[in-house]
Enzyme design. Structure first.
Site, short mmCIF file in Angstrom:
data_model
loop_
_atom_site.label_atom_id
_atom_site.label_comp_id
_atom_site.label_asym_id
_atom_site.label_seq_id
_atom_site.Cartn_x
_atom_site.Cartn_y
_atom_site.Cartn_z
N SER A 108 42.50 35.54 32.81
CA SER A 108 42.69 36.94 33.69
C SER A 108 44.55 35.87 34.31
O SER A 108 45.40 35.85 33.37
CB SER A 108 42.47 36.84 34.78
N GLU A 201 42.85 41.91 26.89
CA GLU A 201 42.05 42.51 27.65
C GLU A 201 43.35 43.18 28.77
O GLU A 201 44.73 42.04 29.30
CB GLU A 201 41.16 42.21 27.88
N HIS A 266 37.81 40.73 32.41
CA HIS A 266 37.10 41.13 33.61
C HIS A 266 35.54 42.01 34.14
O HIS A 266 35.70 42.91 34.64
CB HIS A 266 38.37 41.59 34.86
#
Length: 308
Positions: A108, A201, A266
């Site tokens: 992330s 992503e 995620h």
């Protein structure tokens, strides 16, 4: 750069480069790691708080620098993503840190560190769950520990529906969160992606925002340099087929292979994958696998491409 696999008794530093975190989840996750036989070394400032950040840039950087330079530490796991790791990049003495490479895991917002470490130090790093993602999820912990012990081939089968454009490519794998990656463009911390296999992503981004990010990469000349593109999971970003269509529209002028729906991002199925080593992407054979492994004494078992 080849790492020694983790062994029970090794010490793992846990640092908080980004946002504050749930302390109960943190303590439970640390207990799980300790029960697995590892010593946990928390950063000095992980419980500091400054608005939406864990303390100041200097405090967060100090914890990371100490963890990297401490010879008793075998690995570093980031506690949480969120926001903030990009702000601390000017505080990191990369020329000094380069001398003491460590196993480094996170995802992330930690994308800022993955990319900067590759750009400034040519480190191999590991994209995968943050510490609090391991809270009360034994399967995820077992998978992470299996990987850090050198028992993962980092190989994935490609189903037909996951192949958006056929082809073959070999290049070093790099990437992470699309939003974070794009925000590093134009800075001294963005690595050269010429010939790279890019993994992206994202989470909670509307389709038009994903389109804007991809357009930015295209206009900046990044997409045309790639050898291949791997799409992870796009959680809460809209209908997945429309996301894939948007991606394919963005890369239409180019000819590299594109695959999708791999278990990175995620979601619960966020598997560990090394950044900074060359991967083969071959849609004819239906595989994504590394050319070399990041751990000593690891023997590839190319006959087994399971995701378990």
């Amino acid at each position: 750069m080849i790492f020694s696999p983790l062994q029970p008794g090794d010490r793992i530093a846990v640092v908080a480069p980004s946002s504050p975190f749930d302390q109960e989840k943190f303590l439970r996750a640390c207990k799980i790691m300790e029960n697995a036989g590892f010593g946990i070394s928390p950063g000095k400032h992980i419980f500091c708080k400054k608005n939406y950040l864990v303390g100041t840039e200097a405090e967060r950087a100090e914890d990371l620098i100490r963890a990297i330079c401490d010879p008793s530490i075998s690995a570093i796991i980031c506690i949480r993503g969120g926001y903030g790791s990009g702000r601390m990049l000017p505080w990191l003495p990369f020329s000094t840190l380069k001398k003491t490479p460590k196993i480094f895991l996170g995802h992330s917002d930690i994308t800022f560190l993955h990319l900067a470490f590759q750009c400034k130090m040519q480190w191999i790093t590991f994209h995968g769950p943050n510490l609090i993602d391991l809270d009360m999820v034994p399967e995820r912990l077992e998978s992470v520990l299996k990987t850090l012990r050198g028992k993962n081939d980092f190989s994935w089968n490609l189903n037909d529906f996951e192949i958006l454009r056929k082809g073959r490519a070999t290049g070093f794998l790099i990437g992470g969160n699309l939003t974070c990656l794009t925000h590093l463009l134009g800075t001294p911390y963005f690595p050269d992606l010429t010939g790279a296999v890019l993994l992206i992503e994202d989470c909670n981004e509307a389709l038009y925002r994903l389109d804007r990010l991809l357009a930015h990469l295209k206009l900046a000349g990044i997409l045309q340099r790639l050898a291949g593109l791997v799409l992870g999971r796009f959680k809460d970003c809209g209908e997945v087929t429309k996301i894939w269509e948007t991606v394919m529209e963005s890369v239409q002028p180019f000819h590299f292979p594109v695959v999708a729906n791999l278990p990175f991002g995620h979601t619960f199925e966020n598997e560990v994958i090394p950044f900074g080593i060359p991967f083969n992407l071959d849609t004819r054979q239906g595989i994504l696998r590394p050319v070399e492994l990041p751990f000593r004494n690891s023997t590839p078992r190319w006959v087994d491409f399971s995701r378990s």
